[in-house]
Design a protein around this motif. Structure first.
Motif, PDB file in Angstrom:
ATOM      1  N   CYS A  98     -38.310   3.212  -9.270  1.00 13.48           N
ATOM      2  CA  CYS A  98     -37.720   2.102  -9.461  1.00 13.48           C
ATOM      3  C   CYS A  98     -37.191   1.842  -7.919  1.00 13.48           C
ATOM      4  N   LEU A 100     -37.856  -0.591  -5.440  1.00 13.78           N
ATOM      5  CA  LEU A 100     -39.107  -1.538  -5.072  1.00 13.78           C
ATOM      6  C   LEU A 100     -39.046  -1.339  -3.588  1.00 13.78           C
ATOM      7  N   LEU A 116     -38.497  -9.258 -20.179  1.00 13.33           N
ATOM      8  CA  LEU A 116     -37.272  -8.643 -18.499  1.00 13.33           C
ATOM      9  C   LEU A 116     -35.758  -9.604 -18.765  1.00 13.33           C
ATOM     10  N   CYS A 137     -34.389  -1.090  -8.184  1.00 13.42           N
ATOM     11  CA  CYS A 137     -35.305  -2.123  -8.960  1.00 13.42           C
ATOM     12  C   CYS A 137     -33.259  -2.752  -9.794  1.00 13.42           C
ATOM     13  N   ALA A 139     -32.653  -3.701 -12.839  1.00 15.53           N
ATOM     14  CA  ALA A 139     -32.998  -3.023 -14.271  1.00 15.53           C
ATOM     15  C   ALA A 139     -32.465  -1.505 -14.675  1.00 15.53           C
ATOM     16  N   LEU A 140     -32.466  -0.834 -13.358  1.00 15.42           N
ATOM     17  CA  LEU A 140     -32.158   0.566 -13.554  1.00 15.42           C
ATOM     18  C   LEU A 140     -30.864   0.655 -13.854  1.00 15.42           C
ATOM     19  N   CYS A 147     -34.329   3.183 -17.141  1.00 15.13           N
ATOM     20  CA  CYS A 147     -34.665   2.107 -17.503  1.00 15.13           C
ATOM     21  C   CYS A 147     -33.461   1.415 -18.212  1.00 15.13           C
ATOM     22  N   ARG A 153     -40.002  -3.444 -21.060  1.00 17.42           N
ATOM     23  CA  ARG A 153     -40.105  -2.889 -19.048  1.00 17.42           C
ATOM     24  C   ARG A 153     -42.119  -3.048 -19.242  1.00 17.42           C
ATOM     25  N   CYS A 157     -44.387  -0.912 -14.713  1.00 14.95           N
ATOM     26  CA  CYS A 157     -43.911   0.416 -15.209  1.00 14.95           C
ATOM     27  C   CYS A 157     -44.347   0.999 -15.855  1.00 14.95           C
ATOM     28  N   LEU A 211     -41.149  -8.601  -9.940  1.00 13.50           N
ATOM     29  CA  LEU A 211     -40.583  -8.183 -11.463  1.00 13.50           C
ATOM     30  C   LEU A 211     -38.990  -7.928 -10.977  1.00 13.50           C
TER      31      LEU A 211
HETATM   32  S1  SF4 Z   1     -37.833  -2.518 -15.431  1.00 18.91           S
HETATM   33 FE1  SF4 Z   1     -37.383  -0.260 -16.031  1.00 18.91          FE
HETATM   34  S2  SF4 Z   1     -38.941   0.730 -15.075  1.00 18.91           S
HETATM   35 FE2  SF4 Z   1     -39.697  -0.567 -14.145  1.00 18.91          FE
HETATM   36  S3  SF4 Z   1     -39.017  -0.823 -12.260  1.00 18.91           S
HETATM   37 FE3  SF4 Z   1     -37.011  -1.451 -13.283  1.00 18.91          FE
HETATM   38  S4  SF4 Z   1     -35.870  -0.095 -13.907  1.00 18.91           S
HETATM   39 FE4  SF4 Z   1     -37.587   1.301 -13.285  1.00 18.91          FE
END
Ligand code: SF4
Ligand code: SF4
Length: 253
Positions: A98, A100, A116, A137, A139-140, A147, A153, A157, A211
């Motif tokens: 995760c 990126l 998302l 990311c 989202a983490l 996540c 996701r 992912c 993403l």
């Molecule tokens: S959406 Fe979730 S699984 Fe995907 S990269 Fe981001 S934190 Fe990781």
């Protein structure tokens, strides 16, 4: 704009005829033909169930169809997993994948971007993955490294795995250790999306998005429309993603 096929009364059989001639640029011949069969089966089912052509076209254009097909293929693979999947080292809280690197985070569809964004928007202003690692990311969860949008996701992912978490850490820091990659079914999802784009050319636009940018926009409090505008890829990104997936899936399919 989805009216040209539906509005003119062209039925799903017409769309299936277009699909016969469509190309999935970057996916190669065998992945293209496999995706064509998957997508044709999807359209045949839609036809049998009497779904409205406009609704099906919207599903194709948003990437919803590609996601549904990709998930079905992924489940088949998980039911009879190849060696790389059987020996995956993936575990909750293991999040080097995760991080990126490069900033884009991977190619996602409009349907995935919307899901998302919807999952992350309520978390706007909270600490996020970048409080753990600057390239992580958004989202983490920076504390648990789980996540925060797990159910929402995107396919990329769900398709990434590794037999060696140490290799993932090396790669997250700029190395190129073997053992990590995308399972082969990810190419099915991308190729279906690329075929849908070609079959719908002149009728509906099939866009892809970053993403990382969608996630960053959602946690910054942007509206979905603002995030989609900022995260929209150049059209070539899908072709490039298909090419990358052909390379990455070798050995994990
Ligand atoms: S959406 Fe979730 S699984 Fe995907 S990269 Fe981001 S934190 Fe990781
Ligand atoms: S892909 Fe690598 S970093 Fe991600 S969960 Fe699996 S082993 Fe951990």
């Amino acid at each position: 704009m989805i009216s040209r096929i539906g509005g003119n009364g062209e039925k799903l059989t017409g769309l299936r005829a277009r699909l016969c001639k469509a190309r999935a640029k970057g996916a190669g011949t065998s992945a293209t033909e496999r995706a064509r069969r998957l997508l044709d089966a999807y359209l045949a089912t839609a036809e049998r169930h009497g779904r409205a052509s406009g609704e099906v076209i919207t599903d194709l254009a948003s990437g919803g169809a590609a996601f549904t097909i990709g998930m079905a293929v992924r489940e088949t693979l998980i039911a009879d997993p190849p060696e790389a999947v059987r020996h995956a080292a993936c575990a909750e809280g293991c999040a080097f994948c995760c991080i990126l690197r490069g900033g884009d985070g991977g190619t996602i569809t409009a349907a995935e971007a919307e899901r998302l964004h919807g999952a992350l928007a309520p978390l706007a202003g909270q600490a996020d993955g970048r409080d753990w690692h600057p390239d992580a990311c958004p989202a983490l969860d920076p504390a648990t490294r789980g996540c925060r949008a797990y159910e929402a996701r995107p396919m990329i992912c769900r398709s990434f795995l590794s037999t060696d978490a140490g290799a993932c850490e090396v790669n997250a820091n700029g190395g190129s250790a073997p053992g990590a990659g995308l399972i082969g079914t990810h190419l099915d999802y991308l190729a279906v999306n690329a075929l849908a784009r070609d079959a719908l050319r002149g009728t509906a636009r099939v866009a892809t998005f970053s993403l990382a940018r969608i996630a960053a926009g959602a946690v910054a409090g942007e509206s979905l429309a603002q995030s989609l505008d900022a995260a929209r890829h150049q059209s070539r990104a899908l072709e490039d993603a298909c090419r990358d997936a052909v390379r990455a899936s070798k050995g994990t399919s």
